[in-house]
Scaffold this motif. Structure first.
Motif, PDB file in Angstrom:
ATOM      1  N   ASN A  13       0.869  -1.167   0.000  1.00 42.44           N
ATOM      2  CA  ASN A  13       0.000   0.000   0.000  1.00 42.44           C
ATOM      3  C   ASN A  13       0.910   1.223   0.000  1.00 42.44           C
ATOM      4  O   ASN A  13       1.464   1.593   1.034  1.00 42.44           O
ATOM      5  CB  ASN A  13      -0.912  -0.002   1.227  1.00 42.44           C
ATOM      6  CG  ASN A  13      -1.883   1.151   1.221  1.00 42.44           C
ATOM      7  OD1 ASN A  13      -1.713   2.108   0.481  1.00 42.44           O
ATOM      8  ND2 ASN A  13      -2.898   1.062   2.067  1.00 42.44           N
ATOM      9  N   TYR A  15       0.354   4.355  -0.087  1.00 40.58           N
ATOM     10  CA  TYR A  15      -0.084   5.455   0.769  1.00 40.58           C
ATOM     11  C   TYR A  15       0.334   5.214   2.212  1.00 40.58           C
ATOM     12  O   TYR A  15       0.771   6.126   2.907  1.00 40.58           O
ATOM     13  CB  TYR A  15      -1.599   5.646   0.674  1.00 40.58           C
ATOM     14  CG  TYR A  15      -2.046   5.960  -0.720  1.00 40.58           C
ATOM     15  CD1 TYR A  15      -1.765   7.195  -1.287  1.00 40.58           C
ATOM     16  CD2 TYR A  15      -2.698   5.013  -1.484  1.00 40.58           C
ATOM     17  CE1 TYR A  15      -2.143   7.484  -2.586  1.00 40.58           C
ATOM     18  CE2 TYR A  15      -3.087   5.293  -2.778  1.00 40.58           C
ATOM     19  CZ  TYR A  15      -2.813   6.526  -3.327  1.00 40.58           C
ATOM     20  OH  TYR A  15      -3.186   6.813  -4.604  1.00 40.58           O
ATOM     21  N   ARG A  16       0.231   3.992   2.646  1.00 38.04           N
ATOM     22  CA  ARG A  16       0.635   3.654   4.017  1.00 38.04           C
ATOM     23  C   ARG A  16       2.138   3.819   4.178  1.00 38.04           C
ATOM     24  O   ARG A  16       2.621   4.299   5.191  1.00 38.04           O
ATOM     25  CB  ARG A  16       0.206   2.229   4.354  1.00 38.04           C
ATOM     26  CG  ARG A  16       0.544   1.814   5.747  1.00 38.04           C
ATOM     27  CD  ARG A  16      -0.240   2.615   6.758  1.00 38.04           C
ATOM     28  NE  ARG A  16       0.245   2.280   8.089  1.00 38.04           N
ATOM     29  CZ  ARG A  16       0.328   3.114   9.079  1.00 38.04           C
ATOM     30  NH1 ARG A  16      -0.088   4.339   8.942  1.00 38.04           N
ATOM     31  NH2 ARG A  16       0.797   2.738  10.231  1.00 38.04           N
ATOM     32  N   GLN A  17       2.884   3.429   3.144  1.00 39.29           N
ATOM     33  CA  GLN A  17       4.329   3.580   3.208  1.00 39.29           C
ATOM     34  C   GLN A  17       4.706   5.053   3.315  1.00 39.29           C
ATOM     35  O   GLN A  17       5.612   5.417   4.067  1.00 39.29           O
ATOM     36  CB  GLN A  17       4.993   2.970   1.977  1.00 39.29           C
ATOM     37  CG  GLN A  17       4.994   1.463   1.975  1.00 39.29           C
ATOM     38  CD  GLN A  17       5.646   0.899   0.734  1.00 39.29           C
ATOM     39  OE1 GLN A  17       5.888   1.617  -0.240  1.00 39.29           O
ATOM     40  NE2 GLN A  17       5.934  -0.394   0.754  1.00 39.29           N
ATOM     41  N   GLU A  19       2.907   7.439   4.647  1.00 45.54           N
ATOM     42  CA  GLU A  19       2.578   7.866   6.007  1.00 45.54           C
ATOM     43  C   GLU A  19       3.659   7.437   6.985  1.00 45.54           C
ATOM     44  O   GLU A  19       4.050   8.197   7.868  1.00 45.54           O
ATOM     45  CB  GLU A  19       1.234   7.271   6.430  1.00 45.54           C
ATOM     46  CG  GLU A  19       0.036   7.890   5.757  1.00 45.54           C
ATOM     47  CD  GLU A  19      -1.259   7.182   6.131  1.00 45.54           C
ATOM     48  OE1 GLU A  19      -1.218   6.224   6.944  1.00 45.54           O
ATOM     49  OE2 GLU A  19      -2.305   7.575   5.607  1.00 45.54           O
ATOM     50  N   GLN A  20       4.157   6.238   6.811  1.00 45.63           N
ATOM     51  CA  GLN A  20       5.203   5.745   7.710  1.00 45.63           C
ATOM     52  C   GLN A  20       6.478   6.565   7.539  1.00 45.63           C
ATOM     53  O   GLN A  20       7.154   6.874   8.521  1.00 45.63           O
ATOM     54  CB  GLN A  20       5.481   4.268   7.429  1.00 45.63           C
ATOM     55  CG  GLN A  20       4.345   3.360   7.879  1.00 45.63           C
ATOM     56  CD  GLN A  20       4.549   1.925   7.433  1.00 45.63           C
ATOM     57  OE1 GLN A  20       5.419   1.628   6.607  1.00 45.63           O
ATOM     58  NE2 GLN A  20       3.752   1.013   7.983  1.00 45.63           N
ATOM     59  N   GLU A  23       5.942   9.862   9.332  1.00 43.13           N
ATOM     60  CA  GLU A  23       6.004   9.680  10.786  1.00 43.13           C
ATOM     61  C   GLU A  23       7.447   9.504  11.232  1.00 43.13           C
ATOM     62  O   GLU A  23       7.862  10.039  12.255  1.00 43.13           O
ATOM     63  CB  GLU A  23       5.159   8.474  11.192  1.00 43.13           C
ATOM     64  CG  GLU A  23       3.671   8.697  11.058  1.00 43.13           C
ATOM     65  CD  GLU A  23       2.852   7.426  11.251  1.00 43.13           C
ATOM     66  OE1 GLU A  23       3.464   6.368  11.536  1.00 43.13           O
ATOM     67  OE2 GLU A  23       1.627   7.485  11.106  1.00 43.13           O
TER      68      GLU A  23
END
Length: 85
Positions: A13, A15-17, A19-20, A23
């Protein structure tokens, strides 16, 4: 019967990467920095010089149009001799 491959890869994913990554960047407390090179500073000085040059040209243009411009013959002669024309 269900057969699974060993070392199977989970779907990615993006998008999740992202976000990570964001962060992780926040965790380090990094801030953006701007460094201006010496060439950029020189260009900035040149732009200031351009504004001064434009003001001087406008002043001379007004003097020529008004008929009040006086040529300094000695100064012209010195520059001709110096430049070797």
């Amino acid at each position: 019967m269900r057969i699974e491959r060993p070392n199977s890869v989970q779907p990615v994913n993006p998008y999740r990467q992202q976000e990570q990554r964001q962060e992780g960047t926040r965790a380090y407390g990094k801030r953006d920095q701007l460094e201006i090179s010496s060439e950029a500073l020189e260009m900035q000085r040149d732009q200031e010089t351009e504004a001064e040059r434009a003001a001087r040209i406008e002043e001379l243009r007004e003097q020529v149009q008004a008929g009040t411009y006086q040529v300094d013959a000695k100064r012209v002669a010195e520059k001709i001799l110096r430049d070797g024309l």
